[in-house]
Design a protein around this motif. Structure first.
Motif, PDB file in Angstrom:
ATOM      1  N   ARG A  59       0.838  -1.182   0.000  1.00 18.93           N
ATOM      2  CA  ARG A  59       0.000   0.000   0.000  1.00 18.93           C
ATOM      3  C   ARG A  59       0.885   1.248   0.000  1.00 18.93           C
ATOM      4  N   TYR A  60       0.605   2.178  -0.886  1.00 18.48           N
ATOM      5  CA  TYR A  60       1.369   3.423  -0.981  1.00 18.48           C
ATOM      6  C   TYR A  60       0.421   4.599  -0.816  1.00 18.48           C
ATOM      7  N   ILE A  61       0.878   5.614  -0.113  1.00 21.72           N
ATOM      8  CA  ILE A  61       0.086   6.820   0.097  1.00 21.72           C
ATOM      9  C   ILE A  61       0.653   7.912  -0.802  1.00 21.72           C
ATOM     10  N   VAL A  62      -0.206   8.499  -1.644  1.00 22.55           N
ATOM     11  CA  VAL A  62       0.204   9.547  -2.574  1.00 22.55           C
ATOM     12  C   VAL A  62      -0.519  10.834  -2.204  1.00 22.55           C
ATOM     13  N   CYS A  63       0.246  11.912  -2.045  1.00 19.53           N
ATOM     14  CA  CYS A  63      -0.328  13.238  -1.822  1.00 19.53           C
ATOM     15  C   CYS A  63       0.031  14.089  -3.038  1.00 19.53           C
ATOM     16  N   LEU A  64      -0.952  14.299  -3.893  1.00 25.76           N
ATOM     17  CA  LEU A  64      -0.698  15.051  -5.131  1.00 25.76           C
ATOM     18  C   LEU A  64      -0.441  16.528  -4.854  1.00 25.76           C
ATOM     19  N   GLU A  65      -1.063  17.061  -3.816  1.00 27.26           N
ATOM     20  CA  GLU A  65      -0.885  18.474  -3.490  1.00 27.26           C
ATOM     21  C   GLU A  65       0.571  18.789  -3.145  1.00 27.26           C
ATOM     22  N   ASN A  66       1.228  17.885  -2.382  1.00 31.30           N
ATOM     23  CA  ASN A  66       2.620  18.089  -1.981  1.00 31.30           C
ATOM     24  C   ASN A  66       3.610  17.361  -2.878  1.00 31.30           C
ATOM     25  N   LYS A  67       3.096  16.675  -3.895  1.00 28.25           N
ATOM     26  CA  LYS A  67       3.935  15.903  -4.828  1.00 28.25           C
ATOM     27  C   LYS A  67       4.813  14.907  -4.072  1.00 28.25           C
ATOM     28  N   LYS A  68       4.153  14.064  -3.255  1.00 32.49           N
ATOM     29  CA  LYS A  68       4.863  13.079  -2.452  1.00 32.49           C
ATOM     30  C   LYS A  68       4.187  11.722  -2.549  1.00 32.49           C
ATOM     31  N   CYS A  69       5.018  10.677  -2.439  1.00 32.64           N
ATOM     32  CA  CYS A  69       4.539   9.303  -2.388  1.00 32.64           C
ATOM     33  C   CYS A  69       5.336   8.586  -1.312  1.00 32.64           C
ATOM     34  N   SER A  70       4.709   7.651  -0.630  1.00 32.00           N
ATOM     35  CA  SER A  70       5.410   6.938   0.443  1.00 32.00           C
ATOM     36  C   SER A  70       6.544   6.063  -0.090  1.00 32.00           C
ATOM     37  N   CYS A  71       6.587   5.812  -1.398  1.00 34.20           N
ATOM     38  CA  CYS A  71       7.729   5.065  -1.965  1.00 34.20           C
ATOM     39  C   CYS A  71       8.974   5.947  -2.031  1.00 34.20           C
ATOM     40  N   GLY A  72       8.805   7.270  -1.990  1.00 35.06           N
ATOM     41  CA  GLY A  72       9.920   8.214  -1.997  1.00 35.06           C
ATOM     42  C   GLY A  72      10.382   8.653  -3.374  1.00 35.06           C
ATOM     43  N   GLN A  73       9.967   7.958  -4.417  1.00 36.58           N
ATOM     44  CA  GLN A  73      10.454   8.238  -5.762  1.00 36.58           C
ATOM     45  C   GLN A  73       9.901   9.556  -6.324  1.00 36.58           C
ATOM     46  N   PHE A  74       8.632   9.845  -6.058  1.00 34.21           N
ATOM     47  CA  PHE A  74       7.979  11.055  -6.580  1.00 34.21           C
ATOM     48  C   PHE A  74       8.725  12.308  -6.129  1.00 34.21           C
ATOM     49  N   GLN A  75       9.012  12.409  -4.839  1.00 31.50           N
ATOM     50  CA  GLN A  75       9.695  13.603  -4.331  1.00 31.50           C
ATOM     51  C   GLN A  75      11.186  13.614  -4.671  1.00 31.50           C
ATOM     52  N   LEU A  76      11.774  12.438  -4.822  1.00 34.58           N
ATOM     53  CA  LEU A  76      13.197  12.365  -5.152  1.00 34.58           C
ATOM     54  C   LEU A  76      13.447  12.779  -6.605  1.00 34.58           C
ATOM     55  N   ASP A  77      12.704  12.204  -7.527  1.00 33.14           N
ATOM     56  CA  ASP A  77      12.908  12.481  -8.954  1.00 33.14           C
ATOM     57  C   ASP A  77      12.187  13.734  -9.443  1.00 33.14           C
ATOM     58  N   GLU A  78      11.218  14.213  -8.665  1.00 35.96           N
ATOM     59  CA  GLU A  78      10.351  15.310  -9.092  1.00 35.96           C
ATOM     60  C   GLU A  78       9.664  14.971 -10.417  1.00 35.96           C
ATOM     61  N   LEU A  79       9.300  13.713 -10.515  1.00 36.69           N
ATOM     62  CA  LEU A  79       8.613  13.164 -11.680  1.00 36.69           C
ATOM     63  C   LEU A  79       7.635  12.142 -11.112  1.00 36.69           C
ATOM     64  N   PRO A  80       6.368  12.145 -11.558  1.00 35.98           N
ATOM     65  CA  PRO A  80       5.399  11.208 -10.966  1.00 35.98           C
ATOM     66  C   PRO A  80       5.848   9.752 -11.085  1.00 35.98           C
ATOM     67  N   CYS A  99       5.481  17.526 -12.792  1.00 34.34           N
ATOM     68  CA  CYS A  99       6.872  17.283 -13.202  1.00 34.34           C
ATOM     69  C   CYS A  99       7.709  18.526 -12.933  1.00 34.34           C
ATOM     70  N   SER A 100       8.962  18.323 -12.628  1.00 32.44           N
ATOM     71  CA  SER A 100       9.863  19.447 -12.439  1.00 32.44           C
ATOM     72  C   SER A 100       9.975  20.230 -13.743  1.00 32.44           C
ATOM     73  N   PRO A 101       9.941  21.547 -13.669  1.00 30.01           N
ATOM     74  CA  PRO A 101      10.088  22.344 -14.902  1.00 30.01           C
ATOM     75  C   PRO A 101      11.442  22.152 -15.580  1.00 30.01           C
ATOM     76  N   TYR A 102      12.432  21.660 -14.842  1.00 29.47           N
ATOM     77  CA  TYR A 102      13.760  21.426 -15.415  1.00 29.47           C
ATOM     78  C   TYR A 102      13.753  20.307 -16.448  1.00 29.47           C
ATOM     79  N   TYR A 103      12.758  19.434 -16.406  1.00 28.71           N
ATOM     80  CA  TYR A 103      12.696  18.292 -17.318  1.00 28.71           C
ATOM     81  C   TYR A 103      11.982  18.615 -18.625  1.00 28.71           C
ATOM     82  N   THR A 104      11.415  19.793 -18.725  1.00 30.40           N
ATOM     83  CA  THR A 104      10.638  20.121 -19.913  1.00 30.40           C
ATOM     84  C   THR A 104      11.541  20.369 -21.119  1.00 30.40           C
ATOM     85  N   ARG A 105      10.965  20.186 -22.285  1.00 25.97           N
ATOM     86  CA  ARG A 105      11.692  20.425 -23.542  1.00 25.97           C
ATOM     87  C   ARG A 105      12.179  21.874 -23.587  1.00 25.97           C
ATOM     88  N   LYS A 106      11.325  22.786 -23.148  1.00 28.33           N
ATOM     89  CA  LYS A 106      11.671  24.214 -23.153  1.00 28.33           C
ATOM     90  C   LYS A 106      12.924  24.483 -22.316  1.00 28.33           C
TER      91      LYS A 106
END
Length: 179
Positions: A59-80, A99-106
């Motif tokens: 079971r994983y808890i995801v908070c979309l408002e804070n961009k966090k997941c209990s797996c730790g990957q969402f906040q670490l990579d700044e990518l869902p 997604c982090s704005p740094y990852y965008t094509r722009k």
């Protein structure tokens, strides 16, 4: 080193220009992989932004408002992560705002738009005279001998015990005794 940077900048700029997705190629691929993994996950919404994502018995808890997941990957990579993408799919929401704005094509295009200019032949460099007059000396210090340094040998107890040495004795007033 400069030649290597020139080549890398040119290659990365070409790759960014050839990307027509919201994210750069590398991050888009990672998002696709996470999306594939998210297809088998079940989602239960607790609130508008907090979701429980079930992956078999885990079971994983995801908070979309804070961009966090209990797996730790969402906040670490700044990518869902896969869990966040499952929660987003449950809400019929797209990933772009997560997604982090740094990852965008722009951002990638802006990163590599400044060229690394090649240098002319060394004979054509315009070096100020005070720099040319500067003499750079090697650092001062003891020069180590080549080869492996000698290991200090510690005396064993028998060697210390067998040596004779003088000890002054306060009892007899003598100069010393061999012990």
């Amino acid at each position: 080193m400069r030649t290597l940077l020139e080549r890398w900048t040119k290659e990365k700029l070409s790759k960014a220009k050839g990307t027509f997705t919201y994210l750069g190629h590398k991050y888009n691929k990672e998002l696709e992989d996470n999306s594939t993994l998210s297809q088998k996950l079940r989602v239960r919404a607790s609130t508008d932004h907090i979701h429980t994502v079930l992956d078999g018995v885990k079971r994983y808890i995801v908070c979309l408002e804070n961009k966090k997941c209990s797996c730790g990957q969402f906040q670490l990579d700044e990518l869902p992560c896969a869990h966040a993408l499952a929660a987003l799919r449950h809400r019929n929401e797209t990933y772009e705002n997560y997604c982090s704005p740094y990852y965008t094509r722009k951002s990638l295009l802006l990163t590599y738009e400044m060229p690394v200019n090649p240098l002319p032949d060394e004979g054509k460099w315009d070096v100020p005279q005070h720099i040319l007059d500067e003499v750079v000396k090697p650092p001062a210090g003891d020069k180590r001998q080549p080869g492996r340094p000698h290991k200090e040998r510690y005396k064993i107890f028998d060697e210390i015990k067998s040596k004779k040495y003088k000890v002054s004795c306060g009892n007899c007033g003598g100069e010393g005794h061999n012990k």
